[in-house]
Design a protein around this motif. Structure first.
Motif, PDB file in Angstrom:
ATOM      1  N   LYS A  23      -0.979   2.502   0.934  1.00  0.00           N
ATOM      2  CA  LYS A  23      -0.065   2.518   2.080  1.00  0.00           C
ATOM      3  C   LYS A  23      -0.810   2.234   3.377  1.00  0.00           C
ATOM      4  O   LYS A  23      -1.903   2.738   3.597  1.00  0.00           O
ATOM      5  CB  LYS A  23       0.623   3.883   2.163  1.00  0.00           C
ATOM      6  CG  LYS A  23       1.618   4.018   3.309  1.00  0.00           C
ATOM      7  CD  LYS A  23       2.197   5.421   3.363  1.00  0.00           C
ATOM      8  CE  LYS A  23       3.127   5.588   4.556  1.00  0.00           C
ATOM      9  NZ  LYS A  23       3.629   6.960   4.680  1.00  0.00           N
ATOM     10  N   ASP A  30      -0.117  11.401   5.099  1.00  0.00           N
ATOM     11  CA  ASP A  30      -0.436  10.727   3.832  1.00  0.00           C
ATOM     12  C   ASP A  30      -1.661  11.356   3.182  1.00  0.00           C
ATOM     13  O   ASP A  30      -1.722  11.507   1.955  1.00  0.00           O
ATOM     14  CB  ASP A  30      -0.681   9.235   4.079  1.00  0.00           C
ATOM     15  CG  ASP A  30       0.497   8.564   4.751  1.00  0.00           C
ATOM     16  OD1 ASP A  30       1.637   8.796   4.299  1.00  0.00           O
ATOM     17  OD2 ASP A  30       0.296   7.824   5.731  1.00  0.00           O
ATOM     18  N   SER A  83       3.622  15.856   9.196  1.00  0.00           N
ATOM     19  CA  SER A  83       4.910  15.161   9.231  1.00  0.00           C
ATOM     20  C   SER A  83       5.784  15.648  10.375  1.00  0.00           C
ATOM     21  O   SER A  83       6.555  14.868  10.950  1.00  0.00           O
ATOM     22  CB  SER A  83       5.656  15.356   7.908  1.00  0.00           C
ATOM     23  OG  SER A  83       4.931  14.807   6.838  1.00  0.00           O
ATOM     24  N   ALA A 167      17.395   8.983   8.497  1.00  0.00           N
ATOM     25  CA  ALA A 167      16.032   8.449   8.450  1.00  0.00           C
ATOM     26  C   ALA A 167      14.966   9.490   8.766  1.00  0.00           C
ATOM     27  O   ALA A 167      13.793   9.276   8.475  1.00  0.00           O
ATOM     28  CB  ALA A 167      15.911   7.278   9.421  1.00  0.00           C
ATOM     29  N   ARG A 226      12.581   6.808  -0.337  1.00  0.00           N
ATOM     30  CA  ARG A 226      12.696   6.983   1.114  1.00  0.00           C
ATOM     31  C   ARG A 226      11.506   6.319   1.794  1.00  0.00           C
ATOM     32  O   ARG A 226      10.360   6.720   1.577  1.00  0.00           O
ATOM     33  CB  ARG A 226      12.747   8.473   1.453  1.00  0.00           C
ATOM     34  CG  ARG A 226      12.813   8.750   2.942  1.00  0.00           C
ATOM     35  CD  ARG A 226      12.993  10.229   3.185  1.00  0.00           C
ATOM     36  NE  ARG A 226      12.889  10.535   4.603  1.00  0.00           N
ATOM     37  CZ  ARG A 226      13.150  11.715   5.123  1.00  0.00           C
ATOM     38  NH1 ARG A 226      13.518  12.706   4.339  1.00  0.00           N
ATOM     39  NH2 ARG A 226      13.045  11.927   6.413  1.00  0.00           N
ATOM     40  N   PRO A 227      11.730   5.313   2.605  1.00  0.00           N
ATOM     41  CA  PRO A 227      10.620   4.611   3.261  1.00  0.00           C
ATOM     42  C   PRO A 227       9.802   5.549   4.133  1.00  0.00           C
ATOM     43  O   PRO A 227      10.323   6.471   4.751  1.00  0.00           O
ATOM     44  CB  PRO A 227      11.324   3.546   4.116  1.00  0.00           C
ATOM     45  CG  PRO A 227      12.676   3.382   3.505  1.00  0.00           C
ATOM     46  CD  PRO A 227      13.037   4.719   2.939  1.00  0.00           C
ATOM     47  N   GLY A 228       8.485   5.305   4.125  1.00  0.00           N
ATOM     48  CA  GLY A 228       7.609   6.065   4.989  1.00  0.00           C
ATOM     49  C   GLY A 228       6.854   7.174   4.302  1.00  0.00           C
ATOM     50  O   GLY A 228       5.946   7.757   4.907  1.00  0.00           O
ATOM     51  N   SER A 232       5.162   2.005   2.873  1.00  0.00           N
ATOM     52  CA  SER A 232       5.202   1.783   4.317  1.00  0.00           C
ATOM     53  C   SER A 232       6.626   1.517   4.757  1.00  0.00           C
ATOM     54  O   SER A 232       7.380   0.808   4.076  1.00  0.00           O
ATOM     55  CB  SER A 232       4.310   0.598   4.694  1.00  0.00           C
ATOM     56  OG  SER A 232       2.974   0.848   4.327  1.00  0.00           O
ATOM     57  N   ALA A 233       6.998   2.095   5.871  1.00  0.00           N
ATOM     58  CA  ALA A 233       8.343   1.886   6.388  1.00  0.00           C
ATOM     59  C   ALA A 233       8.491   0.433   6.826  1.00  0.00           C
ATOM     60  O   ALA A 233       7.574  -0.138   7.425  1.00  0.00           O
ATOM     61  CB  ALA A 233       8.601   2.812   7.568  1.00  0.00           C
ATOM     62  N   PRO A 234       9.621  -0.195   6.507  1.00  0.00           N
ATOM     63  CA  PRO A 234       9.822  -1.593   6.925  1.00  0.00           C
ATOM     64  C   PRO A 234       9.879  -1.697   8.442  1.00  0.00           C
ATOM     65  O   PRO A 234      10.281  -0.759   9.133  1.00  0.00           O
ATOM     66  CB  PRO A 234      11.157  -1.962   6.279  1.00  0.00           C
ATOM     67  CG  PRO A 234      11.868  -0.662   6.081  1.00  0.00           C
ATOM     68  CD  PRO A 234      10.792   0.351   5.800  1.00  0.00           C
ATOM     69  N   SER A 236      11.150  -2.300  11.942  1.00  0.00           N
ATOM     70  CA  SER A 236      12.498  -2.171  12.488  1.00  0.00           C
ATOM     71  C   SER A 236      12.930  -3.501  13.101  1.00  0.00           C
ATOM     72  O   SER A 236      12.153  -4.132  13.833  1.00  0.00           O
ATOM     73  CB  SER A 236      12.542  -1.084  13.564  1.00  0.00           C
ATOM     74  OG  SER A 236      12.133   0.144  13.027  1.00  0.00           O
TER      75      SER A 236
END
Length: 360
Positions: A23, A30, A83, A167, A226-228, A232-234, A236
């Motif tokens: 990631k 992480d 987090s 989110a 769930r992204p992130g 890796s979160a896409p 935006s």
């Protein structure tokens, strides 16, 4: 059966570790999750080695496994703190782990131990040793309890401030913490039942391995869907320019609706309910408060309730009514909620605020 479950659990952890290690960017949260997966996978591995190769120092491997199981709590807390943007407080976790490692290293020198079906058994143990696993498990429960408290507290704050938590909802950490407590409870129940020979040792080990695999499977499901978390979160997409004039008009409309309908008197008023009352999408309500009024849903409702309290306090008919009763009538759901609002918005206490009116 025990060897199969241990290999299965270890393989799942290795698969998740490989995904998480790739990631980018790789943050403190992480690292906490990677630590948790490594400890969980290592615990599965120690059981697999001790049962698959019983002549290869099983006491050493299972003692290491007990240490890794204890590390799950600190790792989970580090992930939760990172987090939720809290201070990590690494050194207390290191101190706790060092203390447990010392006890596990000294235990074979004090008590005669043997291994059976992936578990450590004490022979001719003194009476005090019966309480050692119970105390250790109760101490281990402190970490998931802290995670559960932090996640619930943050979720309440976010629900007050945002109309859509999809989110950013930390609710999955609540389930993760509860699952840790279930595993600890199962281990607690195993101590008296094994001491009294109610069930064979291998039944306890199989049950605990099953609970642990289910917990890892839940973390995998939430993390991969769930992204992130694991992925890796896409990026935006670029948002269209906000119409500031429209946002200000929306803010005036929603504050007018709050005043006319007096919805703020409901102590359980939520942003989704207010957006439904306005006939708006949740994003439009958030934009009206944040951009149109440079505030938030939570702060706007607090302000309306404080103004209502002031109106009630100025009424001569309420001169003998307690401040708490005025707060409840103004929409505060509890004494603590009222005190927090006064501290945050007015930097005073309800009692000092009320004395100001008496003086006037």
């Amino acid at each position: 059966m025990i060897l199969t479950l241990a290999i299965l659990g270890g393989a799942i952890c290795l698969f998740l570790i490989a995904i998480l290690a790739a990631k980018r960017p790789f943050g403190a949260a992480d690292g906490g999750l990677l630590f948790w997966l490594a400890a969980q996978g290592g615990a599965f591995g120690t059981i697999a080695i001790s049962t698959g190769i019983p002549e290869f120092w099983p006491i050493v491997w299972l003692s290491l496994g007990q240490f890794l199981l204890f590390c799950l709590g600190p790792a989970q807390l580090i992930y939760a703190r990172a987090s939720l943007s809290r201070p990590l407080e690494i050194w207390p976790q290191i101190g706790a782990m060092a203390g447990v490692a010392t006890v596990l290293a000294l235990l074979p020198l004090i008590v005669q131990l043997e291994t059976r079906s992936g578990a450590i058994i004490a022979n001719s143990a003194p009476r005090w040793l019966i309480f050692l696993p119970l105390v250790a498990l109760l101490v281990s429960a402190a970490w998931p309890v802290m995670v559960l408290h932090m996640a619930r507290q943050m979720r309440r704050k976010l629900k007050d401030r945002y109309s859509n938590l999809k989110a950013i909802d930390p609710g999955w950490m609540e389930v993760w913490a509860i699952s840790s407590l279930i595993v600890i409870l199962a281990a607690l129940l195993a101590v008296p039942t094994s001491t009294l020979d109610i069930w064979p040792v291998n039944v306890h080990v199989v049950a605990l391995l099953g609970f642990q695999i289910l917990q890892v499977a839940y973390v995998a499901h939430r993390g991969l869907t769930r992204p992130g978390i694991f992925l890796s979160a896409p990026a935006s997409p670029a948002r269209p320019a906000v119409d500031i004039a429209a946002a200000r008009a929306d803010f005036e409309a929603v504050t007018r609706r709050l005043a006319e309908s007096r919805l703020f008197l409901d102590p359980v008023l939520t942003a989704p309910r207010l957006s439904d009352e306005m006939g708006w999408a949740p994003e439009r309500l958030t934009q009206a408060f944040r951009i149109g009024g440079e505030t938030s849903f939570h702060d706007a409702v607090l302000s309306a309730r404080l103004q209502e309290m002031e109106r009630l306090a100025r009424d001569p008919a309420n001169v003998r009514v307690t401040t708490l009763a005025l707060g409840l009538d103004a929409g505060f759901g509890s004494k603590s909620a009222m005190y927090e609002a006064f501290r945050r918005e007015l930097n005073t206490s309800p009692a000092a605020w009320r004395r100001l009116f008496v003086h006037k």
